[in-house]
Design an enzyme around this catalytic site. Structure first.
Site, PDB file in Angstrom:
ATOM      1  N   GLU A  73      57.470   7.677  73.797  1.00 21.93           N
ATOM      2  CA  GLU A  73      57.069   8.919  73.148  1.00 21.93           C
ATOM      3  C   GLU A  73      55.639   9.329  73.512  1.00 21.93           C
ATOM      4  OE1 GLU A  73      59.803   9.223  69.260  1.00 21.93           O
ATOM      5  OE2 GLU A  73      58.209   7.756  69.057  1.00 21.93           O
ATOM      6  N   HIS A  92      51.872   8.076  65.086  1.00 24.55           N
ATOM      7  CA  HIS A  92      53.278   8.403  64.854  1.00 24.55           C
ATOM      8  C   HIS A  92      53.937   7.217  64.182  1.00 24.55           C
ATOM      9  CE1 HIS A  92      57.411   9.385  65.178  1.00 24.55           C
ATOM     10  NE2 HIS A  92      57.660   8.661  66.263  1.00 24.55           N
ATOM     11  N   TYR A 118      42.915  18.999  51.484  1.00 26.28           N
ATOM     12  CA  TYR A 118      42.263  19.027  52.793  1.00 26.28           C
ATOM     13  C   TYR A 118      43.179  18.527  53.900  1.00 26.28           C
ATOM     14  CZ  TYR A 118      39.003  18.191  56.580  1.00 26.28           C
ATOM     15  OH  TYR A 118      38.387  18.194  57.799  1.00 26.28           O
ATOM     16  N   HIS A 155      63.453  11.622  61.435  1.00 22.56           N
ATOM     17  CA  HIS A 155      62.763  10.771  62.403  1.00 22.56           C
ATOM     18  C   HIS A 155      61.538  10.101  61.791  1.00 22.56           C
ATOM     19  CE1 HIS A 155      60.944  10.564  66.771  1.00 22.56           C
ATOM     20  NE2 HIS A 155      60.754   9.451  66.086  1.00 22.56           N
TER      21      HIS A 155
END
Length: 216
Positions: A73, A92, A118, A155
């Site tokens: 990825e 990720h 934020y 995912h």
């Protein structure tokens, strides 16, 4: 920051994610920018909680430069760095509560408390594409300027920021908020989020942290 320092912080980030239940098994990958064109990304099949020095691949806009085979990825990371020159770290992973929301039609609120206002100012939903596919890398790249947090449907999540420290904080805030929201829904708690006007005033006038420029 030199290469050794950067890799050490990446190792610490992987351990932080595992120790705080923000990652599991060999799922997920992390990276940090070395310079304008190059970035280190965790290699394919690595366990984020026990990353060794040689568990990283040095990649660039031209592909692999040195080291092990990168995570499949890595092109998602590459696309974000290309679109957002101020971004220096990409995480990720698939933390439980955030991924639960990514696999559902539940909206993630950003108006519960200071950090959520934020770090979750803009959360982008990405439709399902196969992990590691060119299609996923392309859609992530396409939407990289729209926010600093992505929910990858069915995912996991992607969080990116100006430093590994800020990215860690954003990921932890994301999971904490998701857990709070799911817990409230499960127990019938009526959450009293702040108004849109209050959120806008906080982001633009509180001086809590620098305003995001969203790649513009």
């Amino acid at each position: 920051m030199n290469r050794l320092e950067l890799i050490k912080e990446l190792q610490q980030t992987g351990s932080f994610m595992m120790n705080n239940q923000l990652a599991w098994g060999t799922a997920g990958n992390i990276s940090a920018r070395l310079d304008n064109n190059d970035f280190y990304v965790s290699a394919s099949g690595t366990y984020l909680g026990e990353l060794e020095y040689d568990d990283f691949s040095l990649c660039s806009t031209d592909g692999l430069v040195e080291g092990k085979k990168p995570s499949k990825e890595f092109k998602m990371h590459q696309g974000i760095y290309e679109q957002r020159p101020e971004i220096n770290a990409v995480l990720h992973a698939s933390p439980f509560y955030s991924t639960l929301i990514a696999c559902s039609d539940i909206d993630l609120p950003n108006n519960y408390f200071v950090e959520a206002m934020y770090y979750l100012e803009k959360v982008v939903r990405i439709p399902y594409k196969h992990p590691g596919s060119v299609d996923l890398a392309e859609v992530v790249t396409e939407h990289a300027k729209e926010g600093n947090v992505m929910l990858l449907e069915n995912h996991g999540v992607i969080v990116y920021d100006v430093s590994l420290k800020e990215a860690r904080m954003a990921l932890q805030t994301l999971e904490y908020t998701a857990k709070m929201h799911i817990t409230a829904l499960k127990n019938g708690v009526n959450m009293q989020g702040l108004s849109n006007e209050t959120v806008h005033d906080f982001i633009h006038h509180s001086g809590y942290k620098p305003l995001r420029n969203w790649g513009k």
